[in-house]
Design an enzyme around this catalytic site. Sequence first.
Site, PDB file in Angstrom:
ATOM      1  CB  SER A  69      -0.951   0.008   1.189  1.00 38.03           C
ATOM      2  OG  SER A  69      -2.003  -0.884   0.947  1.00 38.03           O
ATOM      3  CE  LYS A  72      -3.857   0.648  -0.966  1.00 38.97           C
ATOM      4  NZ  LYS A  72      -4.521   0.200   0.276  1.00 38.97           N
ATOM      5  CE1 TYR A 192      -4.945  -1.425  -4.101  1.00 35.09           C
ATOM      6  CE2 TYR A 192      -5.520  -3.753  -4.120  1.00 35.09           C
ATOM      7  CZ  TYR A 192      -5.190  -2.609  -3.433  1.00 35.09           C
ATOM      8  OH  TYR A 192      -5.067  -2.646  -2.061  1.00 35.09           O
ATOM      9  CE1 TYR A 244      -4.774   1.535   4.472  1.00 37.51           C
ATOM     10  CE2 TYR A 244      -3.067   0.400   5.691  1.00 37.51           C
ATOM     11  CZ  TYR A 244      -3.591   0.845   4.508  1.00 37.51           C
ATOM     12  OH  TYR A 244      -2.914   0.600   3.353  1.00 37.51           O
ATOM     13  CB  VAL A 262      -0.030  -5.880   4.250  1.00 34.72           C
ATOM     14  CG1 VAL A 262      -1.225  -5.230   4.897  1.00 34.72           C
ATOM     15  CG2 VAL A 262      -0.270  -6.159   2.775  1.00 34.72           C
TER      16      VAL A 262
HETATM   17  N1  GLN Z   1      -2.372  -5.700  -1.565  1.00 30.81           N
HETATM   18  C1  GLN Z   1      -2.903  -5.455  -0.248  1.00 30.81           C
HETATM   19  C2  GLN Z   1      -4.404  -5.648  -0.274  1.00 30.81           C
HETATM   20  O1  GLN Z   1      -4.972  -5.282  -1.243  1.00 30.81           O
HETATM   21  C3  GLN Z   1      -2.558  -4.060   0.167  1.00 30.81           C
HETATM   22  C4  GLN Z   1      -3.057  -3.723   1.555  1.00 30.81           C
HETATM   23  C5  GLN Z   1      -2.071  -2.975   2.369  1.00 30.81           C
HETATM   24  O2  GLN Z   1      -0.872  -2.937   2.103  1.00 30.81           O
HETATM   25  N2  GLN Z   1      -2.549  -2.390   3.438  1.00 30.81           N
HETATM   26  O3  GLN Z   1      -5.006  -6.177   0.613  1.00 30.81           O
END
Ligand code: GLN
Length: 308
Positions: A69, A72, A192, A244, A262
């Site tokens: 993420s 993003k 994505y 988050y 993650v």
């Molecule tokens: N690829 C992970 C997902 O879509 C990304 C989530 C994350 O890094 N918080 O669940």
Amino acid sequence: MLPEIMDFQGILDDINAQIRPLLGTGGRVASYIPALARVSPHQFGIALRTCDGQEAAAGDSATPFSIQSMSKVFTLTLAIRSLGETLWHRIGREPSGSPFNSLVQLETERGIPRNPFINAGAIAVADRLLTQGDAKAEILGLLSSLCGDSIRIDPEVAQSEADTGFRNAALANFMKGFGTLDNDPSHVLDVYFNQCAIAMNCLQVARAAGYLCRDGAHPYDGSPLISETQARRVNALMLTCGTYDAAGEFAFRIGLPCKSGVGGGIMAVVPDRLSLCVWSPALDPTGNSHLGRLALELFVARTGLSVF
Ligand code: GLN
């Protein structure tokens, strides 16, 4: 301590020495993406680059990991640059207070994601980029330019995400049902999943995030990537939404714009001073790196750097 005389290499070496004995003692690697579940939790890296080009790195700072993420932030940057204010017609700017992959708000808020950093919001951003052109090439091109290395997608992680990304597929289909996605959900998800599967190391991420501590200017050639106002806003969103439902706790304990993934990475920005990246794969229950967060706390305590 005056910023000019901070011994960043010494500070990162000390943090590495404090964190290493703790490896394997808390948190768990992401298990819902099989390719990430195989990563050893016994790794920790930290790297930074200052606005005047000084670099420091310690631990496993040269080991590539899945940026997940953190990607993003860069897709948001591309979308802000090409769409300006219209980007916000279909994406909010409020913290969600919910897990990153939650479906609940998307139903009550009629297909408008709370912010661009929860999965639904990032999928909506990927949709906008896909409408503009070759999104995957744009993202890789931006990252490669920002860090000065050729950046690539880990195909095994991308496949693993595609094989198991049922919640993300649900989010994309939900938005399509509400009419807030332009493109075919499968094409949007392909962008994505691939952006999440980009592999970089701590030093590359610290370099790439450099435009966020330089008022939007490219970290190497100084050209305007986004405007000063836009860079300030990306930082504001990182602070309020980048980790988050732990964003409040991160602001309280660390006080820097941060964006986690993650894969265990967290990038952070000290405006007008430096950008940094920490990485350790074991995550806390909110999906943020357990020891990465501790390392950032140690960094802030040691340097006194904070936006507050
Ligand atoms: N690829 C992970 C997902 O879509 C990304 C989530 C994350 O890094 N918080 O669940």
